[in-house]
Design a protein around this motif. Structure first.
Motif, mmCIF file in Angstrom:
data_model
loop_
_atom_site.group_PDB
_atom_site.id
_atom_site.type_symbol
_atom_site.label_atom_id
_atom_site.label_comp_id
_atom_site.label_asym_id
_atom_site.label_seq_id
_atom_site.Cartn_x
_atom_site.Cartn_y
_atom_site.Cartn_z
ATOM 1 N N GLU A 20 -45.190 1.387 -10.785
ATOM 2 C CA GLU A 20 -44.354 0.355 -10.568
ATOM 3 C C GLU A 20 -44.060 -0.144 -12.027
ATOM 4 O O GLU A 20 -42.861 -0.331 -12.228
ATOM 5 N N ILE A 21 -44.852 -0.147 -12.984
ATOM 6 C CA ILE A 21 -44.429 -0.737 -14.403
ATOM 7 C C ILE A 21 -43.420 0.363 -15.011
ATOM 8 O O ILE A 21 -42.515 0.069 -15.715
ATOM 9 N N LEU A 22 -43.625 1.704 -14.982
ATOM 10 C CA LEU A 22 -42.808 2.778 -15.484
ATOM 11 C C LEU A 22 -41.482 2.373 -14.775
ATOM 12 O O LEU A 22 -40.674 2.710 -15.431
ATOM 13 N N SER A 23 -41.479 2.203 -13.398
ATOM 14 C CA SER A 23 -40.083 2.212 -12.686
ATOM 15 C C SER A 23 -39.332 0.981 -13.204
ATOM 16 O O SER A 23 -38.295 0.835 -13.467
ATOM 17 N N MET A 24 -39.981 -0.061 -13.281
ATOM 18 C CA MET A 24 -39.389 -1.506 -13.735
ATOM 19 C C MET A 24 -38.971 -1.381 -15.117
ATOM 20 O O MET A 24 -37.627 -1.619 -15.456
ATOM 21 N N TYR A 25 -39.369 -0.753 -16.294
ATOM 22 C CA TYR A 25 -38.987 -0.584 -17.584
ATOM 23 C C TYR A 25 -38.270 0.940 -17.634
ATOM 24 O O TYR A 25 -37.935 1.143 -18.764
ATOM 25 N N GLN A 26 -38.062 1.578 -16.636
ATOM 26 C CA GLN A 26 -37.482 2.813 -16.757
ATOM 27 C C GLN A 26 -37.691 3.808 -17.955
ATOM 28 O O GLN A 26 -37.200 4.264 -18.739
ATOM 29 N N THR A 27 -39.042 4.107 -17.985
ATOM 30 C CA THR A 27 -39.531 4.996 -18.977
ATOM 31 C C THR A 27 -40.737 5.647 -18.341
ATOM 32 O O THR A 27 -41.398 5.445 -17.361
ATOM 33 N N ASP A 28 -40.978 6.790 -19.124
ATOM 34 C CA ASP A 28 -42.218 7.828 -18.730
ATOM 35 C C ASP A 28 -43.338 7.407 -19.837
ATOM 36 O O ASP A 28 -44.502 7.985 -19.583
ATOM 37 N N ASP A 29 -43.284 6.313 -20.762
ATOM 38 C CA ASP A 29 -44.118 6.136 -21.371
ATOM 39 C C ASP A 29 -44.863 5.007 -21.276
ATOM 40 O O ASP A 29 -44.496 3.771 -21.165
ATOM 41 N N TYR A 30 -46.324 5.128 -20.625
ATOM 42 C CA TYR A 30 -46.955 3.991 -20.152
ATOM 43 C C TYR A 30 -47.203 2.827 -21.005
ATOM 44 O O TYR A 30 -46.917 1.655 -20.761
#
Length: 330
Positions: free
Chosen positions: A219-229
Motif C-alpha cells: 500500500e505504501i509503495l502504491s501511495m507514493y508510486q515507487t518500488d523503493d520501500y
C-alpha cells in the motif's frame, strides 16, 4: 478525559470465510491476495461455489475497533448495515466486544443488503477477498455524530470507505469535529487497488488532516508510486507525524519524532492472514492511548497480528493482554 480513546469509521461487513486452493481462485476469476469489489449477483454466485464456510462479523476498521475493545479500550464505531439477519449479527458481535455501535440501520425494505466479504483462504494462509459493500457503501454525513467525534482522542478512518459516493464528505465532517475538539486523525490505506482508484483524494487527506498513517508494504509503495520501500517510508514521514507500516514476516516499521524503528514479527504458523493489519492497528492505537511508546506499540501490534493469523477469523480469540505479558511488553 475524553469519552472515547478511538472512534472508527468504515465498512460494516460480515465475513464469509472458506478454504480453497489456487486452482479454485483461477477457475473462478478471483485475484489472489487482493480485495475485489463485487455486486450482489456475483456474491450469490460465489457463495454457491465455495465449500463449508464460517460467518464472522468483520469489516477492516470494525476489526480494529473490536481489537481495542477486547483490550478494554473505550471505543465506538460508525458503519452502515441493513436491518436484516447479517446486520443484526454485525451489531451484536461488535457490541459484545464492548464497543459502542449506534449507527442507524437501513430499513428492511431498503434496496441493498448488509455488506459481506467472501474470503477465500488458500493453503499458504493468504486471503483473497470478494467484497459486496451493500449498505456500507452508503455511509453519509448524516451518519456522523459530531459530538461523538469531538469526544474521541483519535478517529480511525478506513481507506476502503473511499469507495462510496458520500463517504468522503462523511470523513471530512468527522475530521472537522474531531480536530476542532483537539482530537487526532489516523487512517489505514486498506488496499493498493483502492489507492489506485482514489490516490489524489488519499494524498490530500493525508497531507492536510492525518496524524497517523497505517499501511502495509504494498500500500505504501502504491501511495507514493515507487518500488523503493525506504523511499516510500521516508516520503510518508514527510507527510504525517507518525507512520506505522507492516511488512508481513519482516515485521513493522514505525517512523515518528525523527526516529525509525524496525520491530521484528512474531514467528507464527499462518492459518488465515485476514485481519493481521487490522489487529496491528488496534493494538498500536490502544498502546499509544495508554501511554506506551511507539516501539512498544509496534511490538504489541505484531503480537496481536500474530494471534489473529493463527486461526480463522479477524477478531482475537486469545487474551491479548496475557500475550503481551508473556512477551514481556507489559
Amino acid at each position: 478525559m475524553k469519552k472515547f480513546q478511538v472512534v472508527g469509521i468504515g465498512n460494516a461487513m460480515v465475513d464469509v470465510l472458506s478454504h480453497a486452493d489456487d486452482a479454485f481462485l483461477e477457475e473462478n476469476g478471483i485475484g489472489k491476495g487482493i480485495m475485489q469489489l463485487i455486486d450482489m449477483s456475483r456474491a450469490v454466485e460465489l457463495y454457491g461455489c465455495i465449500g463449508p464456510a464460517k460467518e464472522i462479523s468483520g469489516g477492516s476498521a470494525a476489526n480494529t475497533i473490536a481489537g481495542i475493545a477486547h483490550l478494554g479500550g473505550r471505543t465506538a464505531y460508525v458503519g452502515k448495515v441493513k436491518d436484516d439477519q447479517l446486520g443484526a449479527i454485525f451489531a451484536h458481535d461488535l457490541r459484545a466486544q464492548g464497543a459502542v455501535y449506534e449507527t442507524k440501520m437501513a430499513p428492511k425494505d431498503g434496496g441493498h443488503e448488509t455488506g459481506r466479504c467472501i474470503v477465500i483462504v488458500t493453503p499458504d494462509g493468504e486471503r483473497s477477498m470478494n467484497t459486496y459493500l451493500g449498505w456500507s457503501e452508503f455511509l453519509t454525513p448524516a451518519d456522523i455524530d459530531a459530538d461523538q467525534m469531538a469526544n474521541a482522542e483519535w478517529i480511525y478512518l478506513e481507506g476502503y470507505r473511499f469507495d462510496g459516493p458520500e463517504s468522503h464528505q462523511a470523513f471530512a465532517d468527522a475530521i472537522e469535529a474531531c480536530k476542532g475538539a483537539g482530537g487526532r486523525v489516523s487512517i489505514t490505506l486498506s488496499d493498493a487497488f483502492c489507492i489506485d482508484r482514489h490516490r489524489a483524494a488519499f494524498r490530500k487527506m493525508i497531507v492536510e488532516d492525518v496524524d497517523l498513517l497505517f499501511a502495509n508494504r504494498a500500500e505504501i509503495l502504491s501511495m507514493y508510486q515507487t518500488d523503493d520501500y525506504d523511499a516510500a517510508l521516508q516520503a510518508a514521514a514527510e507527510d504525517v507525524a507518525i507512520v506505522a507500516c507492516t511488512d508481513g514476516a519482516n515485521g513493522a516499521h514505525v517512523l515518528a519524532d525523527g526516529q525509525h524503528w524496525h520491530v521484528p514479527a512474531i514467528p507464527t504458523k499462518i492459518v488465515d492472514a485476514t485481519g493481521a493489519g487490522d489487529l496491528f492497528a488496534g493494538a498500536f492505537l490502544w498502546a499509544i492511548t495508554n501511554g506506551q511508546g511507539f516501539e512498544t506499540a509496534a511490538r504489541m501490534g505484531n503480537i496481536a497480528a500474530s494471534e489473529v493469523i493463527s486461526h480463522i477469523g479477524a477478531r482475537p480469540e486469545a487474551d491479548l493482554m496475557k500475550l503481551f505479558a508473556e512477551h514481556g511488553v507489559i
